[in-house]
Motif scaffolding. Structure first.
Motif, PDB file in Angstrom:
ATOM      1  N   SER A 272       0.848  -1.191   0.000  1.00 44.40           N
ATOM      2  CA  SER A 272       0.000   0.000   0.000  1.00 44.40           C
ATOM      3  C   SER A 272       0.883   1.240   0.000  1.00 44.40           C
ATOM      4  O   SER A 272       2.040   1.194   0.412  1.00 44.40           O
ATOM      5  CB  SER A 272      -0.928   0.023   1.212  1.00 44.40           C
ATOM      6  N   GLN A 273       0.312   2.312  -0.479  1.00 44.68           N
ATOM      7  CA  GLN A 273       0.996   3.598  -0.491  1.00 44.68           C
ATOM      8  C   GLN A 273       0.322   4.458   0.559  1.00 44.68           C
ATOM      9  O   GLN A 273      -0.876   4.715   0.473  1.00 44.68           O
ATOM     10  CB  GLN A 273       0.898   4.231  -1.865  1.00 44.68           C
ATOM     11  N   ASN A 274       1.079   4.881   1.535  1.00 47.30           N
ATOM     12  CA  ASN A 274       0.503   5.601   2.650  1.00 47.30           C
ATOM     13  C   ASN A 274       1.366   6.821   2.948  1.00 47.30           C
ATOM     14  O   ASN A 274       2.398   6.714   3.617  1.00 47.30           O
ATOM     15  CB  ASN A 274       0.422   4.672   3.866  1.00 47.30           C
ATOM     16  N   PRO A 275       0.943   7.989   2.451  1.00 47.46           N
ATOM     17  CA  PRO A 275       1.738   9.205   2.667  1.00 47.46           C
ATOM     18  C   PRO A 275       1.950   9.535   4.145  1.00 47.46           C
ATOM     19  O   PRO A 275       3.026   9.974   4.528  1.00 47.46           O
ATOM     20  CB  PRO A 275       0.934  10.303   1.977  1.00 47.46           C
ATOM     21  N   LYS A 276       0.941   9.278   4.979  1.00 51.36           N
ATOM     22  CA  LYS A 276       1.091   9.570   6.411  1.00 51.36           C
ATOM     23  C   LYS A 276       2.190   8.688   7.017  1.00 51.36           C
ATOM     24  O   LYS A 276       3.024   9.170   7.777  1.00 51.36           O
ATOM     25  CB  LYS A 276      -0.231   9.348   7.148  1.00 51.36           C
ATOM     26  N   ALA A 277       2.203   7.418   6.637  1.00 49.63           N
ATOM     27  CA  ALA A 277       3.236   6.511   7.147  1.00 49.63           C
ATOM     28  C   ALA A 277       4.607   6.935   6.634  1.00 49.63           C
ATOM     29  O   ALA A 277       5.580   6.953   7.393  1.00 49.63           O
ATOM     30  CB  ALA A 277       2.926   5.071   6.748  1.00 49.63           C
ATOM     31  N   LEU A 278       4.690   7.278   5.363  1.00 45.44           N
ATOM     32  CA  LEU A 278       5.969   7.693   4.786  1.00 45.44           C
ATOM     33  C   LEU A 278       6.522   8.917   5.506  1.00 45.44           C
ATOM     34  O   LEU A 278       7.688   8.956   5.903  1.00 45.44           O
ATOM     35  CB  LEU A 278       5.803   7.989   3.294  1.00 45.44           C
ATOM     36  N   LEU A 279       5.672   9.904   5.721  1.00 46.21           N
ATOM     37  CA  LEU A 279       6.123  11.109   6.431  1.00 46.21           C
ATOM     38  C   LEU A 279       6.431  10.818   7.896  1.00 46.21           C
ATOM     39  O   LEU A 279       7.372  11.368   8.471  1.00 46.21           O
ATOM     40  CB  LEU A 279       5.069  12.215   6.311  1.00 46.21           C
ATOM     41  N   GLY A 280       5.650   9.937   8.492  1.00 46.72           N
ATOM     42  CA  GLY A 280       5.895   9.566   9.884  1.00 46.72           C
ATOM     43  C   GLY A 280       7.234   8.872  10.054  1.00 46.72           C
ATOM     44  O   GLY A 280       7.996   9.187  10.972  1.00 46.72           O
ATOM     45  N   TYR A 281       7.540   7.946   9.167  1.00 47.85           N
ATOM     46  CA  TYR A 281       8.830   7.251   9.247  1.00 47.85           C
ATOM     47  C   TYR A 281       9.973   8.236   8.989  1.00 47.85           C
ATOM     48  O   TYR A 281      11.025   8.143   9.608  1.00 47.85           O
ATOM     49  CB  TYR A 281       8.879   6.092   8.250  1.00 47.85           C
ATOM     50  N   HIS A 282       9.741   9.159   8.091  1.00 53.52           N
ATOM     51  CA  HIS A 282      10.744  10.203   7.837  1.00 53.52           C
ATOM     52  C   HIS A 282      11.003  10.999   9.118  1.00 53.52           C
ATOM     53  O   HIS A 282      12.149  11.240   9.494  1.00 53.52           O
ATOM     54  CB  HIS A 282      10.265  11.118   6.711  1.00 53.52           C
ATOM     55  N   TYR A 283       9.941  11.387   9.778  1.00 54.00           N
ATOM     56  CA  TYR A 283      10.061  12.193  10.993  1.00 54.00           C
ATOM     57  C   TYR A 283      10.700  11.392  12.129  1.00 54.00           C
ATOM     58  O   TYR A 283      11.603  11.883  12.805  1.00 54.00           O
ATOM     59  CB  TYR A 283       8.667  12.684  11.398  1.00 54.00           C
ATOM     60  N   LEU A 284      10.246  10.151  12.318  1.00 57.61           N
ATOM     61  CA  LEU A 284      10.759   9.342  13.428  1.00 57.61           C
ATOM     62  C   LEU A 284      12.212   8.919  13.248  1.00 57.61           C
ATOM     63  O   LEU A 284      12.991   8.906  14.199  1.00 57.61           O
ATOM     64  CB  LEU A 284       9.907   8.080  13.602  1.00 57.61           C
ATOM     65  N   PHE A 285      12.577   8.549  12.031  1.00 60.19           N
ATOM     66  CA  PHE A 285      13.886   7.950  11.804  1.00 60.19           C
ATOM     67  C   PHE A 285      14.827   8.838  11.000  1.00 60.19           C
ATOM     68  O   PHE A 285      15.924   8.425  10.637  1.00 60.19           O
ATOM     69  CB  PHE A 285      13.724   6.591  11.114  1.00 60.19           C
ATOM     70  N   ASN A 286      14.386  10.064  10.698  1.00 55.75           N
ATOM     71  CA  ASN A 286      15.200  11.029   9.968  1.00 55.75           C
ATOM     72  C   ASN A 286      15.704  10.456   8.637  1.00 55.75           C
ATOM     73  O   ASN A 286      16.863  10.604   8.279  1.00 55.75           O
ATOM     74  CB  ASN A 286      16.369  11.507  10.831  1.00 55.75           C
ATOM     75  N   LEU A 287      14.816   9.789   7.944  1.00 55.39           N
ATOM     76  CA  LEU A 287      15.172   9.171   6.664  1.00 55.39           C
ATOM     77  C   LEU A 287      14.759  10.060   5.514  1.00 55.39           C
ATOM     78  O   LEU A 287      13.751  10.757   5.577  1.00 55.39           O
ATOM     79  CB  LEU A 287      14.466   7.820   6.509  1.00 55.39           C
ATOM     80  N   SER A 288      15.521   9.997   4.443  1.00 54.05           N
ATOM     81  CA  SER A 288      15.154  10.709   3.227  1.00 54.05           C
ATOM     82  C   SER A 288      13.910  10.058   2.644  1.00 54.05           C
ATOM     83  O   SER A 288      13.841   8.835   2.550  1.00 54.05           O
ATOM     84  CB  SER A 288      16.289  10.641   2.211  1.00 54.05           C
ATOM     85  N   ILE A 289      12.952  10.861   2.257  1.00 57.54           N
ATOM     86  CA  ILE A 289      11.747  10.291   1.656  1.00 57.54           C
ATOM     87  C   ILE A 289      11.817  10.293   0.140  1.00 57.54           C
ATOM     88  O   ILE A 289      10.943   9.775  -0.526  1.00 57.54           O
ATOM     89  CB  ILE A 289      10.466  11.011   2.126  1.00 57.54           C
ATOM     90  N   ALA A 290      12.885  10.859  -0.423  1.00 59.16           N
ATOM     91  CA  ALA A 290      12.971  10.965  -1.882  1.00 59.16           C
ATOM     92  C   ALA A 290      12.942   9.607  -2.587  1.00 59.16           C
ATOM     93  O   ALA A 290      12.156   9.432  -3.513  1.00 59.16           O
ATOM     94  CB  ALA A 290      14.199  11.761  -2.285  1.00 59.16           C
ATOM     95  N   PRO A 291      13.762   8.618  -2.219  1.00 63.97           N
ATOM     96  CA  PRO A 291      13.727   7.355  -2.977  1.00 63.97           C
ATOM     97  C   PRO A 291      12.365   6.662  -2.950  1.00 63.97           C
ATOM     98  O   PRO A 291      11.835   6.345  -4.007  1.00 63.97           O
ATOM     99  CB  PRO A 291      14.819   6.512  -2.321  1.00 63.97           C
ATOM    100  N   PRO A 292      11.732   6.446  -1.770  1.00 66.62           N
ATOM    101  CA  PRO A 292      10.426   5.793  -1.823  1.00 66.62           C
ATOM    102  C   PRO A 292       9.365   6.668  -2.467  1.00 66.62           C
ATOM    103  O   PRO A 292       8.483   6.167  -3.152  1.00 66.62           O
ATOM    104  CB  PRO A 292      10.092   5.499  -0.358  1.00 66.62           C
ATOM    105  N   LEU A 293       9.459   7.964  -2.266  1.00 65.91           N
ATOM    106  CA  LEU A 293       8.484   8.854  -2.870  1.00 65.91           C
ATOM    107  C   LEU A 293       8.608   8.821  -4.384  1.00 65.91           C
ATOM    108  O   LEU A 293       7.611   8.767  -5.097  1.00 65.91           O
ATOM    109  CB  LEU A 293       8.680  10.275  -2.343  1.00 65.91           C
TER     110      LEU A 293
END
Length: 119
Positions: A42-63
């Motif tokens: 599934s594609q879940n923008p809230k989860a993607l942004l949440g993981y970015h915020y929690l783990f300080n990960l770049s969201i560019a590759p999955p996005l």
């Protein structure tokens, strides 16, 4: 072994010794939605942004992977719409719609060509 494009998100979560229930609680989300997100089902923008915020990960590759997947479908549908419009009467309104769709197609296909040059 997981083969999801979100493997790195799963790895960072596990490296922090967190389970899905922990992250679901922190993000106020359903655990099942997070599991499907990590598995790439599934594609879940809230989860993607949440993981970015929690783990300080770049969201560019999955996005990019999410939008690249959707862009192929969008481009295909643009061409189908263009074909439908070209088969309708040539009223001023339809000609403007055709022009608008052509503009979008040119932009989308130009961006694809640009992205493919970088690979």
């Amino acid at each position: 072994m997981r083969t999801s494009p979100y493997q790195h998100i799963y790895t960072y979560r596990k490296n922090c010794h967190l389970n899905l229930k922990d992250v679901a609680y922190m993000l106020n989300m359903d655990e099942g939605n997070l599991s499907r997100f990590e598995a790439g089902k599934s594609q879940n923008p809230k989860a993607l942004l949440g993981y970015h915020y929690l783990f300080n990960l770049s969201i560019a590759p999955p996005l990019f992977k999410i939008f690249n997947f959707q862009s192929e479908e969008i481009i295909h549908r643009c061409f189908r719409l263009l074909e439908k419009l070209e088969n309708k009467s040539k009223t001023r309104k339809n000609l403007l719609r055709i022009k608008g769709v052509n503009t979008i197609i040119k932009k989308l296909t130009k961006d694809d060509d640009y992205e493919n040059k970088d690979k």
